[in-house]
Design a protein around this motif. Structure first.
Motif, PDB file in Angstrom:
ATOM      1  N   ILE A  99      11.524   5.489   0.418  1.00 19.00           N
ATOM      2  CA  ILE A  99      10.706   6.261   1.363  1.00 19.00           C
ATOM      3  C   ILE A  99      11.565   6.632   2.571  1.00 19.00           C
ATOM      4  CG2 ILE A  99       8.723   6.137   2.935  1.00 19.00           C
ATOM      5  CD1 ILE A  99       7.480   4.206   0.819  1.00 19.00           C
ATOM      6  N   PRO A 100      11.650   7.906   2.939  1.00 14.02           N
ATOM      7  CA  PRO A 100      12.459   8.304   4.093  1.00 14.02           C
ATOM      8  C   PRO A 100      11.913   7.688   5.378  1.00 14.02           C
ATOM      9  CG  PRO A 100      11.862  10.213   2.735  1.00 14.02           C
ATOM     10  CD  PRO A 100      11.029   9.057   2.262  1.00 14.02           C
ATOM     11  N   VAL A 101      12.796   7.083   6.163  1.00 10.83           N
ATOM     12  CA  VAL A 101      12.423   6.472   7.438  1.00 10.83           C
ATOM     13  C   VAL A 101      13.448   6.906   8.481  1.00 10.83           C
ATOM     14  CG1 VAL A 101      11.933   4.337   8.680  1.00 10.83           C
ATOM     15  CG2 VAL A 101      11.484   4.463   6.217  1.00 10.83           C
ATOM     16  N   PHE A 102      13.025   7.682   9.450  1.00  3.53           N
ATOM     17  CA  PHE A 102      13.932   8.147  10.503  1.00  3.53           C
ATOM     18  C   PHE A 102      13.100   8.717  11.642  1.00  3.53           C
ATOM     19  CE2 PHE A 102      13.532  11.471   7.245  1.00  3.53           C
ATOM     20  CZ  PHE A 102      13.035  12.534   7.988  1.00  3.53           C
ATOM     21  N   ALA A 103      13.755   9.120  12.715  1.00  2.00           N
ATOM     22  CA  ALA A 103      13.095   9.802  13.828  1.00  2.00           C
ATOM     23  C   ALA A 103      13.547  11.254  13.842  1.00  2.00           C
ATOM     24  CB  ALA A 103      13.454   9.136  15.159  1.00  2.00           C
ATOM     25  N   CYS A 104      12.708  12.128  14.388  1.00  2.00           N
ATOM     26  CA  CYS A 104      13.129  13.529  14.514  1.00  2.00           C
ATOM     27  C   CYS A 104      12.550  14.123  15.795  1.00  2.00           C
ATOM     28  CB  CYS A 104      12.753  14.347  13.290  1.00  2.00           C
ATOM     29  SG  CYS A 104      11.070  14.969  13.231  1.00  2.00           S
ATOM     30  N   THR A 105      13.105  15.240  16.201  1.00  2.00           N
ATOM     31  CA  THR A 105      12.645  15.921  17.410  1.00  2.00           C
ATOM     32  C   THR A 105      11.551  16.922  17.051  1.00  2.00           C
ATOM     33  OG1 THR A 105      14.210  17.757  17.244  1.00  2.00           O
ATOM     34  CG2 THR A 105      14.974  15.729  18.354  1.00  2.00           C
ATOM     35  N   PRO A 106      10.776  17.359  18.018  1.00  2.00           N
ATOM     36  CA  PRO A 106       9.768  18.389  17.754  1.00  2.00           C
ATOM     37  C   PRO A 106      10.376  19.681  17.189  1.00  2.00           C
ATOM     38  CG  PRO A 106       9.344  17.336  19.852  1.00  2.00           C
ATOM     39  CD  PRO A 106      10.671  16.830  19.395  1.00  2.00           C
ATOM     40  N   ASP A 107      11.570  20.045  17.608  1.00  2.00           N
ATOM     41  CA  ASP A 107      12.193  21.262  17.096  1.00  2.00           C
ATOM     42  C   ASP A 107      12.571  21.130  15.630  1.00  2.00           C
ATOM     43  OD1 ASP A 107      11.980  22.662  19.468  1.00  2.00           O
ATOM     44  OD2 ASP A 107      13.908  21.951  20.224  1.00  2.00           O
ATOM     45  N   ARG A 109       0.835  -1.203   0.000  1.00  2.00           N
ATOM     46  CA  ARG A 109       0.000   0.000   0.000  1.00  2.00           C
ATOM     47  C   ARG A 109       0.879   1.267   0.000  1.00  2.00           C
ATOM     48  NH1 ARG A 109      -5.174  -0.124   0.993  1.00  2.00           N
ATOM     49  NH2 ARG A 109      -5.033  -2.110   2.120  1.00  2.00           N
ATOM     50  N   ILE A 110       1.927   1.246   0.819  1.00  2.00           N
ATOM     51  CA  ILE A 110       2.829   2.406   0.862  1.00  2.00           C
ATOM     52  C   ILE A 110       3.502   2.606  -0.491  1.00  2.00           C
ATOM     53  CG2 ILE A 110       4.950   3.301   1.900  1.00  2.00           C
ATOM     54  CD1 ILE A 110       4.169   1.901   4.486  1.00  2.00           C
ATOM     55  N   ARG A 111       3.935   1.503  -1.109  1.00  2.00           N
ATOM     56  CA  ARG A 111       4.564   1.597  -2.444  1.00  2.00           C
ATOM     57  C   ARG A 111       3.584   2.187  -3.454  1.00  2.00           C
ATOM     58  NH1 ARG A 111       6.536  -4.057  -4.321  1.00  2.00           N
ATOM     59  NH2 ARG A 111       7.180  -2.794  -6.113  1.00  2.00           N
ATOM     60  N   ARG A 112       2.325   1.758  -3.402  1.00  2.00           N
ATOM     61  CA  ARG A 112       1.327   2.254  -4.346  1.00  2.00           C
ATOM     62  C   ARG A 112       1.097   3.756  -4.159  1.00  2.00           C
ATOM     63  NH1 ARG A 112      -2.110  -1.226  -3.443  1.00  2.00           N
ATOM     64  NH2 ARG A 112      -3.522  -0.203  -1.977  1.00  2.00           N
ATOM     65  N   LEU A 113       1.030   4.197  -2.911  1.00  2.00           N
ATOM     66  CA  LEU A 113       0.836   5.617  -2.651  1.00  2.00           C
ATOM     67  C   LEU A 113       2.004   6.430  -3.200  1.00  2.00           C
ATOM     68  CD1 LEU A 113      -0.574   5.467   0.990  1.00  2.00           C
ATOM     69  CD2 LEU A 113      -1.792   6.270  -1.051  1.00  2.00           C
ATOM     70  N   LYS A 114       3.199   5.950  -2.982  1.00  2.00           N
ATOM     71  CA  LYS A 114       4.368   6.652  -3.507  1.00  2.00           C
ATOM     72  C   LYS A 114       4.346   6.699  -5.028  1.00  2.00           C
ATOM     73  CE  LYS A 114       9.428   6.480  -3.674  1.00  2.00           C
ATOM     74  NZ  LYS A 114       9.616   7.931  -3.514  1.00  2.00           N
ATOM     75  N   SER A 115       3.927   5.585  -5.656  1.00  2.00           N
ATOM     76  CA  SER A 115       3.941   5.507  -7.126  1.00  2.00           C
ATOM     77  C   SER A 115       2.954   6.463  -7.777  1.00  2.00           C
ATOM     78  CB  SER A 115       3.641   4.070  -7.578  1.00  2.00           C
ATOM     79  OG  SER A 115       2.275   3.728  -7.334  1.00  2.00           O
ATOM     80  N   ILE A 116       1.879   6.832  -7.068  1.00  2.00           N
ATOM     81  CA  ILE A 116       0.901   7.758  -7.664  1.00  2.00           C
ATOM     82  C   ILE A 116       1.172   9.210  -7.265  1.00  2.00           C
ATOM     83  CG2 ILE A 116      -0.873   5.980  -7.828  1.00  2.00           C
ATOM     84  CD1 ILE A 116      -2.190   7.169  -5.337  1.00  2.00           C
ATOM     85  N   GLY A 117       2.287   9.445  -6.578  1.00  2.00           N
ATOM     86  CA  GLY A 117       2.696  10.819  -6.328  1.00  2.00           C
ATOM     87  C   GLY A 117       2.560  11.312  -4.913  1.00  2.00           C
ATOM     88  N   VAL A 118       2.061  10.468  -3.987  1.00  2.00           N
ATOM     89  CA  VAL A 118       1.945  10.899  -2.598  1.00  2.00           C
ATOM     90  C   VAL A 118       3.339  10.973  -1.976  1.00  2.00           C
ATOM     91  CG1 VAL A 118       1.009  10.335  -0.316  1.00  2.00           C
ATOM     92  CG2 VAL A 118      -0.340   9.881  -2.377  1.00  2.00           C
ATOM     93  N   ASN A 119       3.601  12.032  -1.246  1.00  2.00           N
ATOM     94  CA  ASN A 119       4.876  12.207  -0.560  1.00  2.00           C
ATOM     95  C   ASN A 119       4.794  11.483   0.789  1.00  2.00           C
ATOM     96  OD1 ASN A 119       7.425  13.100   0.045  1.00  2.00           O
ATOM     97  ND2 ASN A 119       6.820  15.186   0.556  1.00  2.00           N
ATOM     98  N   VAL A 120       5.344  10.275   0.850  1.00  2.00           N
ATOM     99  CA  VAL A 120       5.239   9.438   2.046  1.00  2.00           C
ATOM    100  C   VAL A 120       6.515   9.567   2.876  1.00  2.00           C
ATOM    101  CG1 VAL A 120       4.857   7.122   2.950  1.00  2.00           C
ATOM    102  CG2 VAL A 120       3.759   7.814   0.803  1.00  2.00           C
ATOM    103  N   ILE A 121       6.351   9.835   4.162  1.00  2.00           N
ATOM    104  CA  ILE A 121       7.470   9.938   5.091  1.00  2.00           C
ATOM    105  C   ILE A 121       7.114   9.105   6.323  1.00  2.00           C
ATOM    106  CG2 ILE A 121       8.840  11.493   6.546  1.00  2.00           C
ATOM    107  CD1 ILE A 121       8.067  13.735   4.552  1.00  2.00           C
ATOM    108  N   VAL A 122       8.060   8.328   6.831  1.00  2.00           N
ATOM    109  CA  VAL A 122       7.840   7.536   8.035  1.00  2.00           C
ATOM    110  C   VAL A 122       8.736   8.075   9.144  1.00  2.00           C
ATOM    111  CG1 VAL A 122       7.972   5.264   9.107  1.00  2.00           C
ATOM    112  CG2 VAL A 122       7.219   5.472   6.724  1.00  2.00           C
ATOM    113  N   LEU A 123       8.111   8.562  10.219  1.00  2.00           N
ATOM    114  CA  LEU A 123       8.851   8.996  11.397  1.00  2.00           C
ATOM    115  C   LEU A 123       8.723   7.918  12.461  1.00  2.00           C
ATOM    116  CD1 LEU A 123       7.953  12.797  11.737  1.00  2.00           C
ATOM    117  CD2 LEU A 123       9.932  11.734  10.647  1.00  2.00           C
ATOM    118  N   LEU A 124       9.840   7.349  12.855  1.00  2.00           N
ATOM    119  CA  LEU A 124       9.834   6.293  13.862  1.00  2.00           C
ATOM    120  C   LEU A 124       9.516   6.836  15.242  1.00  2.00           C
ATOM    121  CD1 LEU A 124      13.015   4.483  12.551  1.00  2.00           C
ATOM    122  CD2 LEU A 124      10.640   3.758  12.235  1.00  2.00           C
ATOM    123  N   ALA A 125       9.702   8.126  15.438  1.00  2.00           N
ATOM    124  CA  ALA A 125       9.331   8.804  16.682  1.00  2.00           C
ATOM    125  C   ALA A 125       9.358  10.302  16.420  1.00  2.00           C
ATOM    126  CB  ALA A 125      10.277   8.451  17.819  1.00  2.00           C
TER     127      ALA A 125
END
Length: 389
Positions: free
Chosen positions: A344-352, A306-322
């Protein structure tokens, strides 16, 4: 095997921490504080009827046990330790600092609170939310308030839009040798592009509300409320465990949003992403930010497809692990690597860091390049499983 049996007996009986590692000592003292408060271990690690101790104890309980057990332990704590009365004390409210983890504790306790206690908890959450909004709102608004239109210039730019090279050249006559600098009488900057309502980017924050993601849920809810107040994006907030909860209509009141979240339970990420997919109207203008540790309890193969399909049709998908102030989170490394393997970018980030991330996403910049510039270590791609190749 004998060592493991001895460990289990020590945890069950309490009071003897010798030979236990640091996490087990925390677990033992957390249970002793509730179920054997007269023990010496309880005096060392008990609640001591103070707000910081209660917050720390509740956090330990949520970390060590699944949601179903947490509910039982918390209910026992209300009955045995008088936490209900503590939450109703004005001294408790005065002692509480703006702490995301404490908000998470109160959210998780919601189901066992009497009505008066819930009113008090709402005041505490409102205080924390107000302080977090003050910290995050301006930065988020500035980062997202439309793309800069560099084809038009203005002499009354926002600070972030000042064209410093042109401003310096335009004010060279105002050079002050004594100070070694130019005093600009006239600013030159870029105008911001006015965006039509029909052209708004769609941002969907799809947030895992399992117990391990508690701090991320709080921050995501506040960011969603801020973004929903801006006329430059269309924002949707979707929280999930094994069911899906769309809190978009409550975003005008972030406190109400947080009271609508039920921390804990299982995790069906695929079902949540399917819900979001159905609500995407213009894929080329859509940004799906999944905030999850990727511990999928549902169909992981369907999720990846499903994530691959969303990316293929142009959705900007980002996964934040936290999305939290803590360090690198625990997550499903295998699934994270597979998702990253499809670009697809997969990482964690801070609120700042989050406002800058969203600004880069809305400009359709390389998010992995942005992460590298922020010294964020993204998940390395893994080869997909054979059935997906």
């Amino acid at each position: 095997m004998a060592d493991e049996r001895e460990r289990r007996w020590k945890l069950a009986l309490g009071g003897d921490d010798e030979g236990l590692d640091a996490p087990d000592v925390r677990l033992s003292r957390a249970l002793t504080a509730l179920y054997n408060p007269d023990d010496e271990g309880a005096r060392r690690g008990g609640l001591k009827r103070s707000a910081p101790s209660v917050a720390r104890w509740l956090g330990d309980i949520r970390e060590f046990f699944p949601a179903s057990v947490v509910q039982v332990v918390q209910k026992d704590a209300f009955e045995r330790m008088g936490l209900k009365e503590m939450l109703l004390q004005p001294e408790f409210l005065q002692a509480v600092e703006a702490d995301v983890n404490l908000v998470a504790d109160l959210m998780s306790l919601r189901g066992v609170m009497p009505e008066k206690t819930r009113d008090t908890a709402r005041q505490v959450i409102a205080k924390v939310v107000a302080e977090l909004m003050e910290r995050l709102e301006r930065r988020t608004a500035e980062a997202l308030r439309g793309a800069v239109d560099r084809s038009r210039r203005t002499t009354r730019p926002r600070f972030a839009d000042i064209d410093w090279p042109r401003t310096i050249r335009a004010n060279l006559a105002q050079y002050q040798p004594a100070y070694g600098t130019v005093v600009p009488e006239r600013l030159v900057g870029f105008m911001r592009r006015q965006r039509r309502i029909v052209d708004l980017d769609e941002v969907i924050l799809c947030v895992d509300q399992s117990g391990s993601m508690a701090a991320s849920v709080v921050y995501a809810s506040i960011f969603a409320a801020v973004m929903a107040s801006l006329p430059v994006v269309s924002t949707r907030l979707v929280c999930f465990d094994t069911s899906v909860l769309d809190l978009t209509d409550d975003l005008a009141d972030p406190v109400e949003v947080l009271f609508g979240v039920q921390l804990g339970g299982g995790t069906d990420i695929n079902q949540a992403v399917a819900y979001c997919e159905e609500r995407i109207e213009r894929p080329a203008k859509a940004h799906l930010v999944m905030i999850t540790d990727l511990h999928e309890g549902g169909d992981s193969l369907s999720l990846v497809a499903r994530i691959r399909r969303l990316k293929s049709i142009g959705v900007n998908v980002i996964v934040l692990l936290a999305l939290s102030d803590q360090g690198r989170p625990a997550y499903d490394a295998r699934l994270a690597g597979i998702v990253a393997g499809y670009g697809i970018p997969v990482f964690a980030c801070t609120p700042d860091q989050f406002p800058s991330l969203m600004a880069a996403a809305l400009r359709r910049e390389d998010v992995l390049a942005w992460a590298a510039g922020e010294d964020i270590k993204a998940v390395r791609p893994e080869d997909p499983p054979a059935e997906e190749s």
